[in-house]
Design a protein around this motif. Structure first.
Motif, short mmCIF file in Angstrom:
data_model
loop_
_atom_site.label_atom_id
_atom_site.label_comp_id
_atom_site.label_asym_id
_atom_site.label_seq_id
_atom_site.Cartn_x
_atom_site.Cartn_y
_atom_site.Cartn_z
N LEU A 182 0.81 -1.23 0.00
CA LEU A 182 0.00 0.00 0.00
C LEU A 182 0.84 1.28 0.00
N GLY A 183 1.68 1.42 -0.99
CA GLY A 183 2.43 2.66 -1.15
C GLY A 183 3.83 2.64 -0.60
N ILE A 184 4.21 1.63 0.19
CA ILE A 184 5.55 1.50 0.73
C ILE A 184 6.19 0.25 0.13
N GLY A 185 7.37 0.41 -0.46
CA GLY A 185 8.01 -0.72 -1.12
C GLY A 185 9.46 -0.89 -0.75
N LEU A 186 9.90 -2.15 -0.72
CA LEU A 186 11.31 -2.48 -0.51
C LEU A 186 11.80 -3.29 -1.71
N TRP A 187 12.94 -2.90 -2.26
CA TRP A 187 13.62 -3.65 -3.29
C TRP A 187 15.01 -4.01 -2.77
N SER A 188 15.46 -5.24 -2.98
CA SER A 188 16.72 -5.67 -2.41
C SER A 188 17.46 -6.62 -3.33
N LYS A 189 18.79 -6.48 -3.32
CA LYS A 189 19.64 -7.45 -4.02
C LYS A 189 19.83 -8.71 -3.19
N TYR A 190 19.53 -8.60 -1.89
CA TYR A 190 19.67 -9.72 -0.97
C TYR A 190 18.28 -10.23 -0.58
N PRO A 191 18.19 -11.47 -0.15
CA PRO A 191 16.86 -12.03 0.19
C PRO A 191 16.16 -11.24 1.29
N LEU A 192 14.86 -11.11 1.15
CA LEU A 192 14.00 -10.47 2.14
C LEU A 192 13.18 -11.53 2.86
N ARG A 193 13.14 -11.46 4.19
CA ARG A 193 12.32 -12.38 4.97
C ARG A 193 11.46 -11.59 5.95
N HIS A 194 10.37 -12.21 6.37
CA HIS A 194 9.50 -11.65 7.40
C HIS A 194 9.10 -10.21 7.05
N VAL A 195 8.68 -9.98 5.83
CA VAL A 195 8.21 -8.66 5.42
C VAL A 195 6.78 -8.50 5.90
N GLU A 196 6.56 -7.46 6.70
CA GLU A 196 5.22 -7.27 7.26
C GLU A 196 4.95 -5.79 7.51
N PRO A 197 3.69 -5.39 7.39
CA PRO A 197 3.36 -3.98 7.66
C PRO A 197 3.50 -3.66 9.14
N VAL A 198 3.83 -2.42 9.42
CA VAL A 198 3.93 -1.93 10.79
C VAL A 198 2.78 -0.96 11.01
N PRO A 199 1.89 -1.22 11.96
CA PRO A 199 0.68 -0.40 12.11
C PRO A 199 0.96 0.93 12.82
N ILE A 200 1.57 1.86 12.10
CA ILE A 200 1.82 3.17 12.70
C ILE A 200 0.66 4.13 12.47
N MET A 201 -0.22 3.77 11.52
CA MET A 201 -1.40 4.57 11.21
C MET A 201 -2.54 3.63 10.85
N PRO A 202 -3.77 4.12 10.71
CA PRO A 202 -4.88 3.23 10.36
C PRO A 202 -4.67 2.49 9.05
N TRP A 203 -3.84 3.01 8.16
CA TRP A 203 -3.51 2.31 6.93
C TRP A 203 -1.99 2.15 6.87
N THR A 204 -1.52 1.25 6.00
CA THR A 204 -0.10 0.91 5.98
C THR A 204 0.74 2.10 5.53
N ARG A 205 1.64 2.55 6.41
CA ARG A 205 2.59 3.60 6.07
C ARG A 205 4.01 3.20 6.48
N ALA A 206 4.20 1.92 6.87
CA ALA A 206 5.52 1.43 7.23
C ALA A 206 5.56 -0.08 7.06
N VAL A 207 6.73 -0.59 6.70
CA VAL A 207 6.94 -2.03 6.62
C VAL A 207 8.27 -2.36 7.30
N ARG A 208 8.35 -3.59 7.76
CA ARG A 208 9.57 -4.10 8.38
C ARG A 208 9.97 -5.38 7.68
N ALA A 209 11.28 -5.57 7.42
CA ALA A 209 11.77 -6.77 6.76
C ALA A 209 13.14 -7.13 7.31
#
Length: 338
Positions: A182-209
């Motif tokens: 929902l508007g926040i993206g991560l691109w990586s040359k290395y593998p990404l695991r455990h990618v999940e939204p972080v509820p800092i607002m009523p809608w997704t404005r942060a992710v953790r990986a």
């Protein structure tokens, strides 16, 4: 008959004799008093400016969030020094000129270390964050700039349904792993695991990986705090942003991995006391390893740094800004030693 010369009477002599000029000492005292009065306003302004810079964290966030507004533009308070010094010279006031030293010393104590180049070579992980602007007229160009940045990990904010497919297509060759929420993206040359939204607002404005780098896992947060609005009734409205910052701070505090990178568009500077719950846990890559203030917004004439790369458990080697991309923000990068 002999005539005697006319001699005026003593009273007449006193009236015709010119007044004695004031003694040098009296004239000097008058001049000094006039000089003091002439520079008093300039000196007072200089001392008030110095006091505001020293106590910026104590300026209350009432009456339109004046504290956050002042801290957003705090580095520009230094412009008062040449202005006041010029006025002191024009008014020929030694008092004012001496008083201008106070804000100059305070500004240097606050930012003297920031304006020097602290970058070094090396680093194990290059990260880039960029608010790509949901109304970006040329997302292809933006994606090409980011693809050529040399970053191992990209954090992008304000992705839209129109621009997300463009970035996915343009970045696919260089970045095998990616995730968009929902508007926040991560691109990586290395593998990404455990990618999940972080509820800092009523809608997704942060992710953790978790990024599995060759030197071990690193927790990466990508965030876009709520926008700041300036309105006639609320003034510099930051309440929603501050709440999002506190929520993100709680998530970062709960992070179990020792190496943490938090980056994104914070809509606030590192000097903003309202964001202290978050920034006090982390270190700024720009402050530790940058060259200058690294202003990011607006891209056409950057005045403030509201995009940040903050770290814990790693050491910044260098920090820099990338060229304008078509967004209203500049992208920023940092090389980190793991």
């Amino acid at each position: 008959m002999l005539s005697t010369p006319h001699r005026p009477c003593p009273a007449t002599q006193d009236q015709e004799r010119p007044a004695d000029p004031p003694r040098d000492g009296a004239r000097s005292r008058v001049g000094r008093a006039f000089e003091v009065r002439r520079g008093r306003l300039i000196a007072g302004s200089a001392l008030c400016g110095a006091l505001l810079m020293v106590l910026h964290a104590q300026i209350p966030n009432r009456f339109g969030q004046l504290g956050s507004l002042f801290e957003t533009f705090l580095p520009w308070a230094g412009l008062s020094v040449p202005v006041l010094l010029t006025l002191a010279v024009v008014r020929r006031s030694r008092l004012a000129a001496v008083a201008v030293v106070a804000p100059a010393v305070v500004w240097v104590s606050l930012f003297g270390g920031v304006v020097t180049d602290k970058s070094s070579v090396g680093g194990d992980l290059i990260v880039v964050t960029h608010n790509v602007d949901e109304g970006n007229p040329d997302p292809e160009r933006t994606a090409r700039v980011l693809a050529g940045s040399g970053a191992h990990v990209l954090a992008l904010e304000e992705l839209s349904s129109r621009t997300t497919p463009v970035f996915e297509r343009e970045l696919a060759a260089g970045y095998r792993y990616h995730s968009v929420h929902l508007g926040i993206g991560l691109w990586s040359k290395y593998p990404l695991r455990h990618v999940e939204p972080v509820p800092i607002m009523p809608w997704t404005r942060a992710v953790r990986a978790t990024v599995d780098t060759p030197k071990g896992p690193v927790a990466v947060f990508a965030a876009h705090l709520a926008s700041v609005r300036v309105t006639p009734t609320a003034g510099f409205a930051t309440a929603r942003r501050n709440e999002a910052g506190r929520n993100l701070a709680e998530a970062v505090r709960a992070e179990k991995l020792p190496r943490v990178v938090v980056m994104g568009d914070f809509n606030g500077t590192g000097d903003d006391t309202a964001l202290r719950p978050l920034t006090s846990q982390l270190r700024s890559a720009q402050r530790e390893a940058g060259d200058g203030f690294g202003f990011t917004w607006p891209a056409s004439f950057p005045l403030v740094r509201i995009d940040q790369i903050l770290v814990r458990g790693v050491s910044p080697a260098s920090s820099w800004s990338l060229p304008a991309t078509g967004s209203d923000h500049l992208p920023i990068a940092a090389s980190l030693r793991l």
